[in-house]
Write an enzyme that holds these catalytic residues in place. Structure first.
Site, PDB file in Angstrom:
ATOM      1  N   HIS A  83       0.826  -1.218   0.000  1.00 15.05           N
ATOM      2  CA  HIS A  83       0.000   0.000   0.000  1.00 15.05           C
ATOM      3  C   HIS A  83       0.860   1.269   0.000  1.00 15.05           C
ATOM      4  O   HIS A  83       0.387   2.328  -0.405  1.00 15.05           O
ATOM      5  CB  HIS A  83      -1.027  -0.024   1.137  1.00 15.05           C
ATOM      6  CG  HIS A  83      -0.556   0.450   2.465  1.00 15.05           C
ATOM      7  ND1 HIS A  83      -0.239  -0.404   3.497  1.00 15.05           N
ATOM      8  CD2 HIS A  83      -0.365   1.696   2.955  1.00 15.05           C
ATOM      9  CE1 HIS A  83       0.136   0.303   4.548  1.00 15.05           C
ATOM     10  NE2 HIS A  83       0.069   1.579   4.254  1.00 15.05           N
ATOM     11  N   ASP A 136      -0.094  -7.505   1.864  1.00 13.16           N
ATOM     12  CA  ASP A 136       0.415  -6.132   1.780  1.00 13.16           C
ATOM     13  C   ASP A 136       1.949  -6.133   1.808  1.00 13.16           C
ATOM     14  O   ASP A 136       2.570  -5.822   2.820  1.00 13.16           O
ATOM     15  CB  ASP A 136      -0.166  -5.337   2.954  1.00 13.16           C
ATOM     16  CG  ASP A 136       0.001  -3.835   2.810  1.00 13.16           C
ATOM     17  OD1 ASP A 136       0.494  -3.391   1.755  1.00 13.16           O
ATOM     18  OD2 ASP A 136      -0.362  -3.109   3.756  1.00 13.16           O
ATOM     19  N   SER A 233       4.152   2.513   8.099  1.00 10.17           N
ATOM     20  CA  SER A 233       3.810   1.399   7.207  1.00 10.17           C
ATOM     21  C   SER A 233       5.014   0.859   6.465  1.00 10.17           C
ATOM     22  O   SER A 233       5.896   1.612   6.051  1.00 10.17           O
ATOM     23  CB  SER A 233       2.764   1.841   6.188  1.00 10.17           C
ATOM     24  OG  SER A 233       1.500   1.737   6.760  1.00 10.17           O
TER      25      SER A 233
END
Ligand code: ARG
Length: 279
Positions: A83, A136, A233
């Site tokens: 992402h 992810d 992230s």
């Protein structure tokens, strides 16, 4: 965001000299002693496998263009979250970002320490679907190998590092308060790997997302307070000296009963083997 704007408006409402005095007498901001969220300062020399993903063109120059984290898993392979390289994050396709870089060994993003590698060879998991959030992961291959001291081994299937209750650490330069206060220096927070039932109970499938034990692992503390947050992230969750997860998603940050959800490394290891480099 709302919390960060209120003090700014208050400062603008008073004359400059008064505002300056206010700044000078204010206690150190909470960010000075808080973490990823609820964490502590750590130096990249203690965690050399933590890298920053950067694009100054997209994110500006002040913090070296940092927008996500990553982890070194072979001398030429860096993992991050799929992402992070999405249009939703970059505002364009990653191929259109000409200055995509992996920054190694830069503790303070305001400085120039360490090395910047152009991220030219990138594989983004095509199976990653933003609505499901499973898989992810993205793999970046470096053009020159890093010394082996930078490599963090990946946890394998059945690894004891996934034992519920085990202490784990998450690293990043992301938001330290959940309000857009991005860190300039690397932080880490200590959490515990949770069992799948607890993760599934926290995220049974709502707007926030659904926990999928096959491809995700979750970690937190019962009372919250310690967690990854925006900007972390793609960064590593480490337990037992191995990479067990990549920061992926969560509901808010550091909220009790809403643990952080991570890409389960043992689940994506075959993809990494296929699309990374073993060098
Ligand atoms: N999606 C966020 C990012 O892009 C990471 C969120 C992690 N949230 C959490 N509560 N652990 O940086």
């Amino acid at each position: 965001m709302r919390r960060s704007f209120r003090p700014l408006l208050a400062v603008l409402a008073v004359p400059l000299s008064a505002a300056l005095a206010l700044v000078l007498i204010s206690p150190a901001p909470a960010t000075a002693d808080r973490g990823v969220v609820g964490g502590q300062a750590v130096r990249t020399v203690e965690a050399p496998w933590v890298v920053a993903l950067s694009s100054r063109a997209v994110f500006g120059t002040t913090r070296s263009g940092q927008f996500c984290g990553g982890a070194v898993v072979t001398p030429t392979t860096v993992l991050t979250a799929a992402h992070c390289l999405s249009r939703a994050v970059l505002g364009r396709s990653w191929q259109e970002v000409r200055d995509l870089r992996v920054i190694v060994g830069r503790n303070d993003l305001r400085g120039t320490a360490g090395v910047e590698y152009p991220a030219t060879q990138v594989w983004v998991n095509p199976a990653y679907a933003a609505d499901e959030r499973a898989g992810d992961v993205a793999v970046i291959t470096l053009s020159r190998p890093l010394p082996s001291a930078y490599v963090l081994p990946m946890a394998q299937h059945g690894d004891p590092a996934y034992q519920p209750g085990i202490r784990a650490a998450v690293y990043g330069w992301g938001d330290t308060e959940g309000d857009g206060s991005y860190a300039s220096t690397l932080r880490m927070a200590t959490v515990r790997v949770l069992d799948d039932a607890t993760c599934a109970a926290a995220y049974p499938g709502s707007a926030e997302g659904q926990y999928q034990p096959d491809s995700m692992v979750c970690a937190g503390l019962p009372s919250g307070g310690h967690d990854a947050c925006q900007g972390d992230s793609g960064g590593p969750l480490v337990a037992g000296g191995r990479l067990v997860g990549l920061v992926s998603w969560g509901s808010g940050c550091a909220v009790a009963g809403q643990p952080g959800v991570y890409t389960r490394i043992s689940a994506v290891a075959p993809l990494v083997a296929a699309h990374g480099s073993s060098r």
